[in-house]
Enzyme design. Structure first.
Site, PDB file in Angstrom:
ATOM      1  N   TYR A   1      30.286 -31.378  36.251  1.00 43.13           N
ATOM      2  CA  TYR A   1      29.817 -32.367  35.280  1.00 43.13           C
ATOM      3  C   TYR A   1      28.374 -32.800  35.513  1.00 43.13           C
ATOM      4  CZ  TYR A   1      34.467 -32.321  33.418  1.00 43.13           C
ATOM      5  OH  TYR A   1      35.623 -31.895  32.830  1.00 43.13           O
TER       6      TYR A   1
ATOM      7  N   THR B   1      35.830 -23.699  35.152  1.00 40.63           N
ATOM      8  CA  THR B   1      37.130 -24.143  34.643  1.00 40.63           C
ATOM      9  C   THR B   1      37.066 -25.500  33.963  1.00 40.63           C
ATOM     10  OG1 THR B   1      37.484 -24.602  36.979  1.00 40.63           O
ATOM     11  CG2 THR B   1      38.755 -22.806  35.997  1.00 40.63           C
ATOM     12  N   GLU B   2      35.950 -26.193  34.113  1.00 41.56           N
ATOM     13  CA  GLU B   2      35.721 -27.424  33.350  1.00 41.56           C
ATOM     14  C   GLU B   2      34.225 -27.656  33.252  1.00 41.56           C
ATOM     15  OE1 GLU B   2      37.658 -31.110  34.370  1.00 41.56           O
ATOM     16  OE2 GLU B   2      39.575 -30.097  34.768  1.00 41.56           O
ATOM     17  N   ASN B   3      33.822 -28.118  32.083  1.00 38.49           N
ATOM     18  CA  ASN B   3      32.454 -28.565  31.850  1.00 38.49           C
ATOM     19  C   ASN B   3      32.475 -29.201  30.464  1.00 38.49           C
ATOM     20  OD1 ASN B   3      29.494 -27.376  30.490  1.00 38.49           O
ATOM     21  ND2 ASN B   3      29.477 -28.688  32.287  1.00 38.49           N
TER      22      ASN B   3
END
Lengths: 465, 465, 465, 465
Positions: free
Chosen positions: A293, A366-368
């Site tokens: 993030y 895997t997340e952003n």
């Protein structure tokens, strides 16, 4: 350009997405630490949680077909979903010993309805051409493992969550059971999501509203160790039944130092926040899932703080990274999200390089994403972070995909529905999902497998590194 | 849904788009009032103009093929361009009498190179399938008609621009000449763009930095009358050579009153700002081009101001419409653009209804957009204003198209390059045009001829009227 | 500590203080350029003036006794007042030749009522123990000398104000007449206040709303020269009748450069803004009156601007000095006044030193203060600027007094009553004057002749130079 | 006008003022719950406390003479000081039974050095003509009574502070001992300061950083009851030795409701926040000490919250009263202090009226002031709150004095030195006290016993009620 094999998709989790109708909440929905945590009087009266409830959420449990179709329509080829442990095993598995016959016995006490429903979800994904990426644990623990209210108040309890030394084993049972059940349909396995966040916000930075918000440096360390052990056991357990890649998902933080090249604090911070856990699991992971993030900007602490065999010699400087005013500007001049997180894509590039160098494993983002209800910055976030990925790939880092957090607005833990991370807007009343403008940008990129058409327009100078 | 015949496109003008290379500025580029105005010492030293120069601009004159292709690639079927009067007639046409043989004589003194270049531009549009929409006058006047520096200083001059009673006739000559030359290629004709702005900012609201910034209520009125007469003459002149629709483009303002239903000031304001000019040309227009940006909120003036046979009984309330802080929020809570203009799509709906009711002509939205360098709001602006258009159409208003202002960033008059209205970003150094995220939203809408897929996501409550 | 002889007081002017009742406005009040300027339609409609009118003001003409008493009660020993030229000579004095018998002839056409009223004012000051400090001209010019509306519009007129070469002589007549009439009561004479402001805002920086707002570098220079000549003539004229000190009041600006020690632009700026006029009058002044508000921060202009034999090689950087957001913060972190002026006391110190060094004359701070309706910063302004004065005095600069601008709120030219500079608040309805808290701080300082008791508390780090 | 007998002064406390030199911290300074609380790792790492330490404070223990002189110099006739319980009895008094011979036995274990030093302090006050107003308990508890770290962590302990049922008796012993020792010098007695704050922030609103920050509605109630009992016992104990007035100091909050006249929530709030405790002690108090800072604006809670026999049917609306942005504006348009507290003097007026009506006792304003380092608002706070006092007195309320919080900057509990409430600025390095401008306003008022000279200047409309 991104290769054909590069996955474009989104990530979801169980607790944050599944529920959606207060009238359909069943006992099974209520068996997690987070379910009781977000309705506790102490938390509510003190603003520790938002007052929003997960049962008013996006209702993936019912609407999964619509959400899968949305993914396909907007160019995605992969979805990561979460399985909620307490749904599968709402009551304790401790009585069942590890070993021969374990799976059959677990099957007797498992919640079959939930197992079958998850299968329907996965089959629908397959039918629509989506790769099935399954993560087994995302923050929530069954109540029979963790009683966060008792822990916080110092009441005697053996439900200490990851602080209990037998939790890793219970996790391994659960993991093997799932692998046994779903090995024929899952494409990617992940044991757990962001173990460090669970430990850090649970036992160290206790103002974030995460259970049990009980300060204890010892338990912070223990929780992390037990989560590492749990992963390692789960890895072996899954591998017995599946030859698909098994990995772990971790939220990495990049650190910039106020004094240039302040290695003393940089390495201490990188180790504490990133390498400490990863080093413990590095031999049991086929890929590393990278959640990213923003960064932290740190400076030297006049007097280092010691606890156990740890030493903390830095502190976080306000105004950068995670420590910005909500919806304002970072001191770098960059916008901060509605969470107060600076948009800082170079951090993803630096991290991909560093993780690659240290572990030499395939990586998957895997997340952003960004909490941005009005969609003012999300397009730029997608473009600039993919720029970071592409740059790392061009320099030899093996990145296999980009899964955006997330496809639709969902339940953001202690912050409830106020932080909206969806490419599509979730109408919580009507349970509809309307693609935001940025989702068309995502589609353009996923379909062309390219961000070249956006290069040259860089209004926040995000792609100058 | 918008019908197949509904035009989706963008608007450009001559002065704001054509130039782009200081080393290629020819004498022909320099013959307008605005060219000298933006480099005048008084204007520069007092911040009346930005200091930016038009010759550093988007360079449409050279790059028209690229820009036409961009339009096509993003779903546009129409482009409105401007012809720069002073390019065609860099020196006076006064000597040539109206009537028999006029066109041939005009042809002798016309700048053939410019005529041919405009033809190449239009032919390229046609070749790419774009409708050719030509506007003959957009603010700038040839220097032989208007010497704004002399006018401002009260120096004796007969170059009074639209205040001169012979300017309409010169305009009609020019218009007929163009019609004669291009009648076989132009699809839509417009005489002029926003005559009221030229009069109002030139002679009344003199702090806006428009030439000649010489306060004179009398001249404000005269300028408007002469521009109406010019349009009427031009209409007849064009009609001699072309059977395509001829219209006029006007910047309409919607007015909300502080006291509900304050008809006394509402009608005075609507008449002054909108109907006064339009009433004078209503019999000589096949369609009305509607430029719309925002509203004004007005309140009653304790003592009305009289000039000539006009009376002004209202004033503009700060914090709404055109009178908001740049890049801030309107007092309505809505965002204001980088120009300080509130996003207020309902005004477009109200105006389309009102114009339709008063004149019963086909309407075309000939300008709408936002100064938004970072593209934070442009997608919502497009969607919400098309919502206003669709709503009006559903209620019987005959709207034929939507031309966005503009396709690429350009020269915003006294504000120079600081106000960026482009769907695509213009890199002024490299002369490249990179579609902003909102341009993909525009494409989605133009291709599907629908905004239904966006309904339900309305982060600023713009589509609740 | 300040010596016993050091004057503590305040400054007033005629136009800004005298009027106070619209029902008592007489023809005599209306004969100045500013009186017509602030009610001109062009100015009003374009926000060039505030719409506030001087006849609603502090009403010193009627209430002088109350204001004198207020001065005495709060420790003042000196008041500077202004005489309004057009009150004394509402019609032209041009017919009366300079020389023998001039004073008697002037006396015939002078407005005796005004002369007598000014005497009553001065006698009341004396009676209350206040030193009488008289300034003869403060911006306003009689209409028979200056018709600003005609000038701005370029209309033929010989009423060009200070641009007319015969204005200095008329001024000298007026000055001598006043000296002749009041030499037995006045303690300090000043010819004029801030001549540079009249020239600069009238002919160069024309957006400030000062008459005639007619850009002309030539006239800027001429106005300044004629004002210098006027002073020199007036000096000699006054000296014929009075042996009291005669000086001139000038608004000095300190300049800081973005590049350290950028002498090239520093000296150019200092000369243009400060020395150019002062050098012309330096031989005819017994003291220099120093008005000081803030600095300018300047940077090099890529291409210098030339006009006549002047060259301007710098520009003002926004965010500092006079160029700050109203009521906001300077980029230095210091507060800006409601006028947008940074609090910068070190500039006064630097200037006192520089003026002393260049001219070696006694200095009097004849204006200093802040637009601060709510009195948030005024106490610190007083303390910190007296700190600057004391520091300069300790280093050998001969400063004779500090006259605050001003004792009560008054009419701030184009800004009207929105900018409040009073130590006491003026209730414009009731014509009462209520000391603000800072006025008690002023009294404490004036009575103790010391600011030592405030040293050590410096919340904005104003006293660290 | 305020009568001659009306006290003008300031309030201090022990813990917040006494210490001032880290090198002189003795064991005796360390025996309070707050001393350990503000240096606890959990508190420090999570920003629950500021990191500032009390031993770097104003050093009243050493500099009392200077501070007393400051009071006298600025017109004060009364100072309220605090005695630190743990200084007098650093170890437990539990072994000594209540009754015959108790005082002598307490005297054996009392810290004589502290007793003597407090006497020196009081004697100096007397010598300077200041009334001696002594408060016995201000938040801090001896460590042998309260172990906040153990309590927070739920560790077994009998050091529960006011939650222990034997704490009231220990307090009564301490109170009687002090009365026995100082009855010949003290003019006003107070048992304790703001008992409700201790209970509310300790056990209910646990995010304020007050020990033990352990949520427990039961303990909130019990703490309040035990503090009431402690006061009642102490009252009788003191009365045995002194005939001077004995009272209690309470922080009253005024409540405004969003819906006008919403009695249902108004009375619930007034009872919980104000009357619940006061009703329990009303028969044992000679006067009531009123601390006042601001109001709360409340609205109805959809579902009331019940605990024990309490019911809470309202919640606090953000943007008013105590819930404003720090250093910003309240939604009323009034300034908020650096603590985020709205300036709301009418609340003091309403409360004085309501307390008078309910209890009919003499009242003393024992605290009122503002965190305002830069002194932007403090003068207006003093004037407007004295306006509220005067208005109540004119309507028959018996108010005996106004003690400002505080005379010098001090240690603001969890916020440390960042919140500065002093009339005089405390230089924490040099241990000097420099009167801020507002202190001269205080002096003016105290000397003239009048605020009439300020009426008419009311820049925030604070005196319009």
């Amino acid at each position: 350009m991104f290769p054909k094999s590069f996955m474009f998709g989104a990530s979801l989790s169980g607790f944050q997405f599944e529920m959606g109708n207060p009238n359909e909440v069943k006992e099974l929905d209520t068996q997690t630490d987070w379910f009781v945590w977000v309705r506790d009087l102490e938390n509510l009266l003190n603003g520790i949680v938002s007052g929003d409830l997960p049962e008013n959420g996006a209702w993936y449990w019912r609407n999964y077909e619509k959400i899968h179709q949305l993914a396909v329509d907007f160019g995605m080829d992969t979805l990561r979903i979460g399985i909620e442990w307490s749904r599968i095993f709402p009551s304790s598995t401790k009585e069942i010993p590890f070993g021969e016959g374990m799976l059959e016995k677990l099957d007797e006490i498992a919640n079959k309805e939930a197992v079958e429903h998850y299968r329907r979800i996965m089959e629908d994904m397959k039918a629509k051409g989506l790769k099935v990426f399954v993560n087994l644990n995302h923050f929530t623990l069954p109540l029979w493992i963790h009683d966060p209210l008792a822990v916080r108040k110092g009441k005697p309890t053996d439900k200490l969550g990851w602080v209990s030394d037998n939790t890793p084993k219970e996790f391994a049972k659960y993991a093997e059971y799932i692998a046994w059940k779903f090995s024929n349909i899952v494409d990617y396995w992940s044991s757990m999501n962001e173990p460090h966040v669970v430990a850090q916000l649970g036992y160290f930075q206790i103002m974030a509203g995460f259970p049990p918000s009980y300060f204890s440096p010892e338990w912070y360390i223990k929780s992390l160790k037990n989560q590492a052990m749990a992963h390692n056991l789960a890895y072996d357990a899954i591998k017995k039944h599946s030859d698909k890649p098994v990995g772990v998902i971790y939220s990495f933080t990049w650190f910039d130092t106020v004094e240039p090249n302040d290695k003393g604090i940089f390495e201490n911070a990188m180790w504490l926040a990133n390498w400490n856990y990863m080093d413990q699991v590095k031999d049991k992971t086929d890929y590393i899932g990278v959640n990213y993030y923003t960064r932290s900007v740190i400076d030297k602490l006049p007097t280092p703080i010691k606890f156990q065999d740890f030493e903390l010699n830095w502190y976080t400087v306000r105004g950068f990274g995670y420590a910005c005013p909500e919806g304002g500007l970072a001191l770098s001049g960059r916008p901060a999200s509605e969470f107060g997180w600076e948009i800082y894509p170079e951090g993803l590039y630096y991290l991909l390089k560093a993780i690659h160098e240290r572990y030499n494993k395939p990586l998957i983002v895997t997340e952003n994403g960004i909490a941005d209800e009005k969609d003012k910055y999300r397009s730029q976030v997608i473009i600039s972070h993919l720029y970071a990925v592409e740059k790392a790939m061009n320099e030899g880092v093996d990145v296999r995909g980009y899964l955006h957090w997330s496809i639709v607005d969902n339940y953001e833990w202690a912050k409830g529905y106020s932080k909206r991370f969806g490419l599509a807007y979730t109408d919580l009343e009507k349970k509809t999902y309307i693609p935001r403008p940025s989702m068309y940008v995502f589609r353009e990129i996923a379909r062309t497998r390219s961000i070249d058409q956006f290069k040259g327009y860089d209004p926040y100078n995000l792609m100058k590194f």
